[in-house]
Design an enzyme around this catalytic site. Sequence first.
Site, PDB file in Angstrom:
ATOM      1  N   ASP A   1      28.765  35.555  33.587  1.00  0.00           N
ATOM      2  CA  ASP A   1      27.999  36.152  34.533  1.00  0.00           C
ATOM      3  C   ASP A   1      28.470  35.633  36.152  1.00  0.00           C
ATOM      4  O   ASP A   1      27.922  34.391  36.070  1.00  0.00           O
ATOM      5  CB  ASP A   1      26.657  36.445  34.453  1.00  0.00           C
ATOM      6  CG  ASP A   1      26.035  36.981  35.212  1.00  0.00           C
ATOM      7  OD1 ASP A   1      26.865  37.261  36.549  1.00  0.00           O
ATOM      8  OD2 ASP A   1      25.696  38.046  35.822  1.00  0.00           O
TER       9      ASP A   1
ATOM     10  N   ASP B   1      35.016  35.604  32.461  1.00  0.00           N
ATOM     11  CA  ASP B   1      34.846  37.164  33.005  1.00  0.00           C
ATOM     12  C   ASP B   1      33.527  37.119  32.332  1.00  0.00           C
ATOM     13  O   ASP B   1      32.968  37.193  30.866  1.00  0.00           O
ATOM     14  CB  ASP B   1      35.946  37.393  31.940  1.00  0.00           C
ATOM     15  CG  ASP B   1      35.751  38.916  33.987  1.00  0.00           C
ATOM     16  OD1 ASP B   1      36.895  38.922  34.390  1.00  0.00           O
ATOM     17  OD2 ASP B   1      35.192  39.977  33.712  1.00  0.00           O
TER      18      ASP B   1
ATOM     19  N   TYR C   1      32.409  45.969  51.297  1.00  0.00           N
ATOM     20  CA  TYR C   1      33.929  44.749  50.976  1.00  0.00           C
ATOM     21  C   TYR C   1      34.028  44.385  51.815  1.00  0.00           C
ATOM     22  O   TYR C   1      33.880  43.326  51.922  1.00  0.00           O
ATOM     23  CB  TYR C   1      34.730  45.780  50.048  1.00  0.00           C
ATOM     24  CG  TYR C   1      36.075  45.348  49.967  1.00  0.00           C
ATOM     25  CD1 TYR C   1      34.938  44.394  48.773  1.00  0.00           C
ATOM     26  CD2 TYR C   1      37.504  45.336  49.657  1.00  0.00           C
ATOM     27  CE1 TYR C   1      36.656  42.937  48.494  1.00  0.00           C
ATOM     28  CE2 TYR C   1      37.812  43.747  50.029  1.00  0.00           C
ATOM     29  CZ  TYR C   1      37.909  43.554  48.553  1.00  0.00           C
ATOM     30  OH  TYR C   1      39.047  43.046  48.329  1.00  0.00           O
TER      31      TYR C   1
ATOM     32  N   GLN D   1      42.531  42.214  37.959  1.00  0.00           N
ATOM     33  CA  GLN D   1      43.970  42.462  38.251  1.00  0.00           C
ATOM     34  C   GLN D   1      44.430  41.125  38.792  1.00  0.00           C
ATOM     35  O   GLN D   1      45.598  41.267  38.266  1.00  0.00           O
ATOM     36  CB  GLN D   1      43.815  43.825  40.173  1.00  0.00           C
ATOM     37  CG  GLN D   1      45.391  44.287  39.917  1.00  0.00           C
ATOM     38  CD  GLN D   1      45.653  44.555  41.302  1.00  0.00           C
ATOM     39  OE1 GLN D   1      45.434  44.632  41.984  1.00  0.00           O
ATOM     40  NE2 GLN D   1      46.912  44.670  41.179  1.00  0.00           N
TER      41      GLN D   1
HETATM   42  N1  SER Z   1      42.776  46.275  47.350  1.00  0.00           N
HETATM   43  C1  SER Z   1      41.844  46.476  47.752  1.00  0.00           C
HETATM   44  C2  SER Z   1      41.195  47.240  48.424  1.00  0.00           C
HETATM   45  O1  SER Z   1      41.757  48.132  48.327  1.00  0.00           O
HETATM   46  C3  SER Z   1      42.177  45.379  49.328  1.00  0.00           C
HETATM   47  O2  SER Z   1      41.566  44.313  49.728  1.00  0.00           O
HETATM   48  O3  SER Z   1      39.675  47.532  47.753  1.00  0.00           O
END
Ligand code: SER
Length: 316
Positions: A53, A35, A142, A13
């Site tokens: 990669d 990519d 994350y 994105q």
């Molecule tokens: N846009 C991301 C997510 O929703 C946040 O950094 O995981």
Amino acid sequence: MQEKILVIGACGQIGTELTLALRQKYGNENVIASDIKEESPLFAGTGPFIKLDAMDAAAIRALVKREKITTIYLLAALLSVTGETNPALCWGLNMGALRQILDLGMAEKLKIFWPSSIAVFGATTPRENTPQKTIMEPTTMYGVTKYSGELLCQYYHKKFGLDVRSVRYPGLISWKSEPCGGTTDYAVEIFYEAIKMGKYTCFLSENTYLPMMYMDDAIRATLELMDVPLEKIKSRMSYNLSAISFSPKEIAEEIKKYIPNFKMSYAPDQRQAIADSWPASIDDSTARADWGWKHEYDLPKMVKVMLENLTEKLSK
Ligand code: SER
């Protein structure tokens, strides 16, 4: 010296639009997009693309040497929702790729951009106007990788003098490229569904406020941060970055001004818990003071531009 740039994760994105912006600024031939995925049709034909990669340290090192790369934008990552379905891969990719790019950066004296996120914050963080420096106890893998990554970037700067720069992006909204696997993705999906179907079922509840930003602001912030003289960058943890904070209900109301029959319904799922652990709004006064950051797009302006451009795009 002429900058020679490598974008890793260029088909995601942010990468898609960043590649286009960098090519405009530095010249098409000076920005190599890469990519693991196929080349994005959004920038195909505008400059060099290599299938790569992000974990393949040897291939990246060879490319950097061969092309005399000066700057790397490392964008390859799993986001919050995908990260929860495969935490091991999330840690392996997000941290593994960063660590080896930092090492390569030291060896080859590169400048590096690496994105962090509002996901570094957790339920124990103050939710409103979350400060630059505050409690950080992320609850998603994350968020754990982004917080750990920030510490790693700061460590490489303090210990080895590496020039690695970073921002904590909020949810990003764009009509050109689509997000994938994030908690803030609803704020893009809603536009597609509003135009195509006249209705949208949101996976977050109506009063879930989250920090968001129009992509043009995010790209400009990135380019501005990378241009700032070294001595102005006082934080080597990532900078808080803020623009708009809204709830699903508020964005739906704004869309209704253009599509009066638009129907919004709510079916919160497991993503609600992630959203509830994140800030509702962000205090970015440090970025504003250190390097003059200022957003341009508020909610009405963003909604107008999104609907105009997506309507045209979807009619083709
Ligand atoms: N846009 C991301 C997510 O929703 C946040 O950094 O995981």
